[in-house]
Design an enzyme around this catalytic site. Structure first.
Site, PDB file in Angstrom:
ATOM      1  N   HIS A 130       0.756  -1.209   0.091  1.00  0.00           N
ATOM      2  CA  HIS A 130      -0.471   0.041  -0.378  1.00  0.00           C
ATOM      3  C   HIS A 130       0.682   0.606   0.142  1.00  0.00           C
ATOM      4  O   HIS A 130       0.386   2.056   0.770  1.00  0.00           O
ATOM      5  CB  HIS A 130      -1.436   0.058   1.340  1.00  0.00           C
ATOM      6  N   SER A 169      16.445  20.366 -16.793  1.00  0.00           N
ATOM      7  CA  SER A 169      15.050  20.555 -16.467  1.00  0.00           C
ATOM      8  C   SER A 169      15.287  22.064 -17.296  1.00  0.00           C
ATOM      9  O   SER A 169      16.501  22.761 -16.907  1.00  0.00           O
ATOM     10  CB  SER A 169      14.822  21.054 -15.717  1.00  0.00           C
ATOM     11  N   LYS A 210      17.694  19.752 -11.211  1.00  0.00           N
ATOM     12  CA  LYS A 210      17.097  18.930 -11.757  1.00  0.00           C
ATOM     13  C   LYS A 210      18.048  17.443 -11.953  1.00  0.00           C
ATOM     14  O   LYS A 210      18.854  17.736 -12.443  1.00  0.00           O
ATOM     15  CB  LYS A 210      16.097  19.382 -12.375  1.00  0.00           C
ATOM     16  N   ASN A 225      16.327  14.035 -13.185  1.00  0.00           N
ATOM     17  CA  ASN A 225      15.503  13.620 -13.815  1.00  0.00           C
ATOM     18  C   ASN A 225      15.566  12.372 -14.419  1.00  0.00           C
ATOM     19  O   ASN A 225      16.460  11.928 -15.503  1.00  0.00           O
ATOM     20  CB  ASN A 225      14.724  14.525 -14.792  1.00  0.00           C
ATOM     21  N   GLU A 251      10.900   6.818 -16.828  1.00  0.00           N
ATOM     22  CA  GLU A 251       9.796   7.855 -16.912  1.00  0.00           C
ATOM     23  C   GLU A 251       9.241   7.199 -18.699  1.00  0.00           C
ATOM     24  O   GLU A 251       8.154   6.331 -18.548  1.00  0.00           O
ATOM     25  CB  GLU A 251       9.644   8.682 -16.484  1.00  0.00           C
ATOM     26  N   TYR A 297      -9.868 -12.860 -45.715  1.00  0.00           N
ATOM     27  CA  TYR A 297      -8.831 -11.161 -45.991  1.00  0.00           C
ATOM     28  C   TYR A 297      -9.957 -10.124 -45.880  1.00  0.00           C
ATOM     29  O   TYR A 297     -11.060  -9.714 -46.632  1.00  0.00           O
ATOM     30  CB  TYR A 297      -8.531 -11.536 -47.270  1.00  0.00           C
ATOM     31  N   GLN A 307      -5.307  -4.767 -42.931  1.00  0.00           N
ATOM     32  CA  GLN A 307      -4.118  -4.502 -43.263  1.00  0.00           C
ATOM     33  C   GLN A 307      -2.978  -3.734 -41.749  1.00  0.00           C
ATOM     34  O   GLN A 307      -1.757  -3.515 -42.040  1.00  0.00           O
ATOM     35  CB  GLN A 307      -3.513  -3.611 -44.930  1.00  0.00           C
ATOM     36  N   LYS A 344      -0.482  -4.314 -38.878  1.00  0.00           N
ATOM     37  CA  LYS A 344       1.225  -4.295 -39.579  1.00  0.00           C
ATOM     38  C   LYS A 344       2.115  -4.128 -38.458  1.00  0.00           C
ATOM     39  O   LYS A 344       2.588  -3.957 -37.805  1.00  0.00           O
ATOM     40  CB  LYS A 344       1.805  -4.269 -40.739  1.00  0.00           C
TER      41      LYS A 344
END
Lengths: 392, 392, 392, 392
Positions: free
Chosen positions: A155, A277, A283, A285, A290, A317, A322, A325
């Site tokens: 949790h 940043s 920063k 990051n 992510e 078909y 198509q 793909k």
């Protein structure tokens, strides 16, 4: 000129809409389509539809195309729609009537399926290799840090003592359990569709066993209608297996993002893996993590595409198919590059032992206290309540 | 050099993974980013952070970039990541210190959002125009064939008499009801994000009213945290509206595919709109309609992407959100080209009056017989049962 | 006996499969179906298909059904399939021939749509009220803590100074922007379908304006084919608006889960809102927030259901569309209970001012330092690099 | 009283929101939870935490619960949350201190996983049996009609000659290829989670090999963190396999709906499988096939639920994961009832030989004409063009 052109030119706007980006995507298929065409030409010679000389000439030119493609010199023009047309046009240009015979006893339908399955098999083999490599790298990481205890969470709250090794090995086990899923997908598609033509066979006696063996398929997909029904369905089993790989990376990235947050500091990502940043100079990051996390959602939605496009269609078909793909190609690209990236991350990832130790606060041992009481003979539920009461 | 680079070079593999295809996608944003930068520079002059001369110099060079871009001559290099870096680099190259000032009082976050919203607004306006044109073309088609009766179906079985006009006008009404949804999406995004920086504002007194007006937004999005929370969420409202357009085309294409099947033959698609088969010489296939149908599923899955990427993330920007850009661009491309195509189809579509008439078999009038009994005073349910009994 | 039964009994296994859980779901629709039937009966009297006495008798019995339903005493038997059959059966039982006339000039198709839209409108009104209440409660929360500064995050890392008020008001603004989306959905469905019958009208002169007004719809949905095409499509606009509400709660819950984690401790959830662990006595878990977060995914998938079920189908009713009823009912239940719950959470939520203050570490002020240099005349990008260099 | 209750009562509204419909869903798990608890009690005796008498008493009462449940007499009260609490409460009520010991060395987390996997295995075995039965029934159908030729379609247009046997056998082959996928899912989940507790083990020496064997699992899932990471992920592999079954039924139903349309009339559905219309007395509708078709979309969306709920979460249990239970239960119910229904449909389905013969029009033989020219020595592409020219 398209394979099916018969005089009336196709409206240009319709051409652009229907061709879409096939000419770009098909670059990846040229090699596989040539290999399949070589096997097909040999088979046609074997059943006396081509002479040995014709088959040899076709084989030679198809190898030339592969060679050209390796150098980036075989292009597909928009009015050709796809690689299959471009290849037949090249063969007709070089060999005249012999080129016009290559399409005997097949349709673009089984031709496309054959090239795609050869391509999928190669890509899946790469995925399996990268997943195996992941196991080795992460296992080594676990071994390296095997004595480091840190908090286990439930949790998103501290729960019980965990360890860096237990944590890392969880992902090793998860990735190992993905292998049978990758194999199941591989085995499913490892059936030769060549010879099923447009979904209803051809009125000729083919040697499908020959092309199957030549192309390295483990068995023949006999029923032509089933072969067409497989379109999208087989791809969805591939994407399922790949999404099971990606969900592991998603959860792993989620852990790393949180636990490398300085407030926790259990893990550290070296500067060369971090981005910054444009406004905040301090920063560092974890963009790479992510994007690993977000890419799971991208491939998930591509799987949904594959699952919905063929639905509600009668058998046989349809051009709709198509569009199955691109999502597979894209998912292979994402999954395989994501595995490469996470392998790199694990080679560079640092564990901060001091931060791990500091985080081992009292509450993590509450369950242990319960079990000390249990060992002294108190029923579990009473021991639980006693420790709970002491904490309040 | 990236906007945030501070010495340690980014690992090359990480760079490739994080940049992805932004350098290609961002070509569509160059113009909008320059327009936003011009407004931003003027505002900086207004609040005395730039001199009037500096602002004028920046404006001139930004117009030059737009000009270059129009000619396809402004390129974004992979190590620059995106159009925003390429543009700042160009300005610094041309103007030195003045170029280094353009990023004052903003972050890439609000810069990206501004450019995207300007781009979205233009695209949405195109969608609305194409939808309006659809209404006109299909209404004209309905009018042209207004006396033609043909069967109405439920459960893919003949039900009651319908008409070509009632059928065509159903889609006119549907498309008209999409307009308020397109407007709702438009109004939602029509808020200026410029000035919210990286999601927490900047410690300067900005004139956000000025840039809002300059850029044609109808209001300011004041709360910087909300501005970041909007990423993906606003896009999902756009994609919802577009998917409502596409579902109409999906149902329409489904009707046309079935009803132009020779066994029915109510509609006829001219040869220039049809494609063929590589093996079966007789085929005239409605590929264009099948792709219209299938593209609904493509954009549906792109909407799902937008809806899942931001989920479970805490507030504030995450790199995950960058992946919300491509699905929107792709959906606009698909929806707007699909609308163009269906408009073309309706201009060419033929109705076969004879086939429609032949199909008007007795069973279609069973409900009418019920109502004749009702008019003679029989309760509806008894009349229904009487007619049913007569049919058996 | 079903409305359409004509002698041959339906296979029992087929009956169970086709009826599904309609008899349970339809409990929520009984009232709305009765109200619609009352309006329909009055209209039939107005156009002289019923006598005034018959209409009055029907009205009385329909009110009786509503009364019975309020007490939980009106049940739908499995062999009746749905509430519509149960209601007609009740009327025939009570009124004989008069009951057999109630279905004149309508089909179950337009009857279902009418009852559903009345139900949706009531539910949407509840959502709007709860969303408004959310705004008031969260705004009051923001006001109460308006002087508390705490860290703003990007990439799950400390970024710049934020405040509890800015954070809370972000969600107030977000919820306010949901209102026009809820209105757009409401307006879309606020069209009377009654009179379109099975999708092709009826051969009688109806007074649709009368039933529209009687039932409180703002306009008539004239085209019967469009009315059927709306099934699923209209519902998807409702679910889109509800999912925009739920994504806000998802992000909000994500913030609260992390920021109430003792390692941060900005927020505190009182014990009466927390659940525990069966094994770890110390745990106070934010299950309620986790379910708020997860429920977004549940309703997202329900929206996907609505969007895919009608796809690739020709126009006209199909039984597939019946499956669009449950996802909407379920989503209303989830969204409205989630709004109630978050409102309760905000009434109880505590802010720990001391923890917020402690978390305001130096790095959060790096951008401010850049701007101090900018104010002294240094170009932004140079100031950025200088501060970055100082940090290293 | 909940397993984790410690004094402060849970807010009633929170209780209702968090418990949801677990008390209903868990009815299906009571038996499996008792079986797992019996194995657990025996193991506790084996490692001397319980006496043999205590274990025997627990086993006896757990069998009593199974017995009660069979008769529908074991109920779960809302304030008990789930079957696990209800069972422990029953044991404590009957056995006092002995009952309080049953939860020693486990958490609700591994307890739930164990019960669910036992339930899944039973359900999957049913699916496999029904799929095998499908193969037999449809193969017999194919054999019965093996001489009937009818048109093969591509792009929903006549293509080449097909046969009822080729068509039916396509689905036999497809269903057979689903078996390895069902097996892959089965093997994946066939790991004993019992003993991993809340995701971090317990500070006791357990005999996990014993419970594994007792419960019929083929191996132990050793890593407790991986065990928790499996939640949702394992379920998604189950749903993938089931969705591959359902997509076959979707395509099959689509064929049957179209080809039983009187305009084609290749297939006929007997009246006892058809439903009717409330307004049109002539209608015989294939509702059962339409629901088969639509149910694919329902389970697809449930799979999406499973795939998105665990995403972006750090490792360790979260209450979000509880919502993965219902979609699996629901999907089993839908898939297994759908297989039963299609098996019934195939037992009753008629083929109309005359309609099949009439439909074999000339165009279906165009490819055959091409191959006649090829056999005479004309290159395929030239033959194709010649036949195409003759048709125009």
């Amino acid at each position: 000129m398209k394979l099916w052109e018969k005089g009336t030119p196709l409206n240009k706007q319709i051409e652009a809409y229907t061709v879409g980006n096939d000419t770009i995507l098909d670059q990846a298929l040229i090699k596989y389509d040539c290999l399949a065409s070589i096997a097909h030409a040999k088979m046609l010679a074997k059943i006396d539809i081509l002479t040995e000389d014709e088959a040899a000439a076709l084989e030679k030119e198809l190898h030339n195309i592969i060679e050209l493609d390796t150098k980036g010199k075989f292009t597909i023009r928009p009015e050709q729609e796809d690689c299959h047309t471009a290849i037949e046009a090249y063969l007709v240009g070089k060999l005249g009537d012999t080129g016009k015979k290559i399409h005997t006893a097949r349709s673009r339908n089984d031709q496309v399926l054959t090239a795609l399955r050869l391509y999928y098999k190669t890509q899946l083999a790469d995925t399996k290799d990268l997943a195996t490599e992941f196991g080795k790298i992460v296992e080594a990481f676990a071994k390296k840090h095997e004595n480091i205890i840190f908090p286990g969470y439930t949790h998103t709250r501290k729960a019980m003592p965990s360890s860096v090794a237990m944590w890392a090995n969880a992902f090793v086990d998860a990735m190992q359990d993905n292998q049978p899923l990758l194999n199941a997908a591989y085995n499913l598609i490892d059936q030769s569709p060549l010879g099923t033509a447009a979904g209803y066979g051809v009125p000729l006696e083919l040697d499908r066993e020959f092309t199957k063996t030549e192309l390295g398929f483990s068995r023949i997909q006999h029923n032509p209608i089933y072969t067409q029904l497989s379109r999208g369905k087989f791809e969805s089993s591939i994407l399922h297996a790949l999404s099971q790989v990606m969900v592991d990376l998603n959860r792993l990235a989620s852990d790393l993002i949180l636990f490398s947050l300085p407030d926790f500091g259990y893990f550290e990502l070296p500067a060369e893996l971090c981005t910054g940043s444009s406004i905040m100079p301090q920063k560092k990051n974890p963009d790479v993590l992510e994007l690993l996390r977000a890419n799971y959602h991208v491939i998930n939605s591509l799987e949904m595409q594959l699952k919905t496009i063929p639905a509600n269609l009668i058998s046989g078909y349809h051009r709709d198919l198509q569009l199955t793909k691109e999502p597979v190609m894209r998912t292979f690209e994402i999954t395989n590059s994501s595995l490469s990236i996470i392998n790199l991350v694990f080679e560079k990832l640092q564990v901060n032992e001091a931060n791990c130790a500091t985080a081992m606060t009292d509450e993590l041992y509450a369950t242990q206290k319960v079990y000390e009481l249990v060992e002294k003979g108190m029923p579990f539920r009473d021991a639980y309540k006693k420790v709970a009461g002491d904490i309040e």
